[in-house]
Design a protein around this motif. Sequence first.
Motif, short mmCIF file in Angstrom:
data_model
loop_
_atom_site.label_atom_id
_atom_site.label_comp_id
_atom_site.label_asym_id
_atom_site.label_seq_id
_atom_site.Cartn_x
_atom_site.Cartn_y
_atom_site.Cartn_z
N GLU A 12 30.53 4.69 24.57
CA GLU A 12 30.16 5.50 23.42
C GLU A 12 29.50 4.60 22.38
O GLU A 12 30.14 3.70 21.82
N GLY A 13 28.21 4.82 22.15
CA GLY A 13 27.47 3.95 21.25
C GLY A 13 27.13 4.61 19.93
O GLY A 13 26.76 5.79 19.89
N GLY A 14 27.26 3.86 18.85
CA GLY A 14 26.89 4.33 17.53
C GLY A 14 25.90 3.38 16.88
O GLY A 14 25.95 2.16 17.11
N SER A 15 24.99 3.93 16.08
CA SER A 15 23.99 3.12 15.40
C SER A 15 23.76 3.66 14.00
O SER A 15 23.72 4.87 13.79
N ASP A 16 23.57 2.78 13.05
CA ASP A 16 23.56 3.13 11.64
C ASP A 16 22.25 3.79 11.21
O ASP A 16 21.17 3.24 11.44
N PRO A 17 22.32 4.96 10.57
CA PRO A 17 21.10 5.59 10.05
C PRO A 17 20.50 4.82 8.88
O PRO A 17 19.37 5.12 8.46
N SER B 93 24.39 12.21 16.63
CA SER B 93 25.51 12.15 17.57
C SER B 93 25.60 10.75 18.15
O SER B 93 24.61 10.01 18.21
N ALA B 94 26.78 10.39 18.61
CA ALA B 94 26.93 9.16 19.36
C ALA B 94 26.20 9.29 20.70
O ALA B 94 25.90 10.39 21.16
N THR B 95 25.94 8.16 21.33
CA THR B 95 25.30 8.12 22.64
C THR B 95 26.36 7.82 23.69
O THR B 95 27.20 6.93 23.50
N TYR B 96 26.32 8.56 24.81
CA TYR B 96 27.30 8.38 25.87
C TYR B 96 26.59 8.02 27.18
O TYR B 96 25.56 8.61 27.51
N THR C 241 27.39 5.57 31.22
CA THR C 241 28.41 4.92 32.05
C THR C 241 27.94 3.59 32.65
O THR C 241 28.75 2.70 32.88
N ASN C 242 26.65 3.43 32.91
CA ASN C 242 26.18 2.22 33.59
C ASN C 242 26.01 1.03 32.66
O ASN C 242 26.39 -0.09 32.98
N GLY C 243 25.41 1.26 31.51
CA GLY C 243 25.19 0.20 30.55
C GLY C 243 24.67 0.77 29.26
O GLY C 243 24.20 1.91 29.21
N MET C 244 24.76 -0.01 28.19
CA MET C 244 24.36 0.49 26.87
C MET C 244 23.96 -0.66 25.97
O MET C 244 24.47 -1.79 26.09
N CYS C 245 23.03 -0.37 25.07
CA CYS C 245 22.66 -1.28 24.00
C CYS C 245 22.62 -0.51 22.69
O CYS C 245 22.15 0.63 22.65
N ALA C 246 23.10 -1.11 21.62
CA ALA C 246 22.95 -0.55 20.28
C ALA C 246 22.41 -1.65 19.39
O ALA C 246 22.96 -2.76 19.34
N THR C 247 21.30 -1.36 18.72
CA THR C 247 20.71 -2.36 17.83
C THR C 247 19.85 -1.66 16.78
O THR C 247 19.75 -0.44 16.75
N SER C 248 19.22 -2.46 15.92
CA SER C 248 18.59 -1.91 14.72
C SER C 248 17.13 -1.53 14.89
O SER C 248 16.49 -1.14 13.90
N HIS C 249 16.57 -1.62 16.09
CA HIS C 249 15.20 -1.17 16.32
C HIS C 249 15.10 -0.57 17.73
O HIS C 249 15.56 -1.17 18.70
#
Length: 525
Positions: free
Chosen positions: A511-516, A10-13, A15-23
Amino acid sequence: MRDFHLPGRSATYATNGMCATSHPLAAKTAIDILERGGNAVDAAIAGAVLLGICEPQMTGIGGDCFVLFNTPGDQTVHALNGSGRAPAAASAAALRAEGHDVIPLRSAHAVTVPGAIDAFCQLSADHGKLGLDALLDPAIRYAEEGVPVAPRVAFDWPTAGQALQAHGRAHFMPTGSAPRVGDMFRAPGQAEVLRRVARDGRAAFYEGEVAEDILAALNALGGVHQAQDFAAQRCDYTTPVSGDYKGANLVEHPPNGQGATAILLLNILKHFDIAGMDPMGAERLHIEAEATKLAYDARNRFIADPDHTARLDHMLSAETATRLAALIDPNRAMEAASPLSEQVHRDTVYITVVDKDRMSVSLIYSIFHGFGSGIASEKFGVLLQNRGAGFTLEEGHPNELGAGKRPMHTIIPGMLSEGGRVTMPFGVMGGSYQSTGHARMVSNLRDFGMDVQTAIDAPRAFADHTGLKVERGFAPEVAQALTDLGHTVYDPPEAIGGAQAIYIHDNGVLEGGSDPRKDGCALGY
């Protein structure tokens, strides 16, 4: 909404802040920085530097970076070019005289001055809240104590590790074999470099003992680098390029990055009813492949060091896209695109952060090929990129190797804006694929209404001079239909690239997404 009977994420939800990265460790570090009062720039730098320890085959302090960002309360997107230059004594003519047609991948001639540390220092000073000591502390700690090797990293290491030579093997494969999943990787020499940078800034890397250690390794292998080449390295703020696709404005880093290629590709795709096609069907893949061949041919002709890129307006014009689109036969594949000016590679990391003030950062950071040049300095173990292999030796070409020039770069951060508002910082890794990946990501969102995670998860294909790579996520009959159209189709041994994105909804929800395809994740708070 995804089918919860099937594997997926699932995507991550938040409101305050978010990071999406590969590790995951880098994502967690970025969130920690935000919770301590840092902003998106602080968090992105802290996470990116740590990625060089978590994914050393992909990136590190001997590499380059590009950054797109906006500041709080301002939707203007700014660009920072953190790519390095060829040494002043670099000469394409000299290499041609030695019998070379291309720059040798694992030679000192392929090493350009690392630009990332200078860019991180500048970005922190100009736009960060916390000092470098706070931002580099997590990477210093992990470099000393070690990080467990993650599955994708372990998968890459045996193949990429073949590039390591001399001091590179001593620092990155000290036992003589690649680490396995869960083994600990430590980089105490890099910890010391980062400790000095935290205390003394960029001079600790580009001058003095660290620079001398790097120069000794390069000069011993025939490199023409000198101390002044390192001391003179400086990043540049510059103006992004952009193009509209069905109401979404794609913002890209300008040359020497290849981002304009993604805009041209989308401009070509506008001439076809992509939304009326099956998103997983052969018709869409065929049109995308043909557009890719044409867009990349333009890239190889025009994109180079910013001072040598003369026809960018032509490349981005609607008229150019119209003429190129007319060359596409919906029923037959054209000849393969001309060989790419840079060597084939896939090795990059990407990080995006959005903070509570909706400052967004899109940052990509790489040493080019797996373990870069394979050359590392003796004392500190600084592994050096081989980004100079992105130059051509063709005499008179805009991207010809030359003194103080920056090569054409494949790494590109991206951003979308809609209605004058930044809505999605994103990146798609995978070497040359990145321009196609950006275009496909935007098309998935705008043509097919996919959400962020679904757009990332969707299977990929990529046409280059070797043929049409088609991931296994497509139905078998798709590959056969593409073959019938004249494509040379093959199943790549590895998945194509990786991606992360954060969508900023109108109501402020992130709404954050990260690659499997990678080990990473999106985290928020």
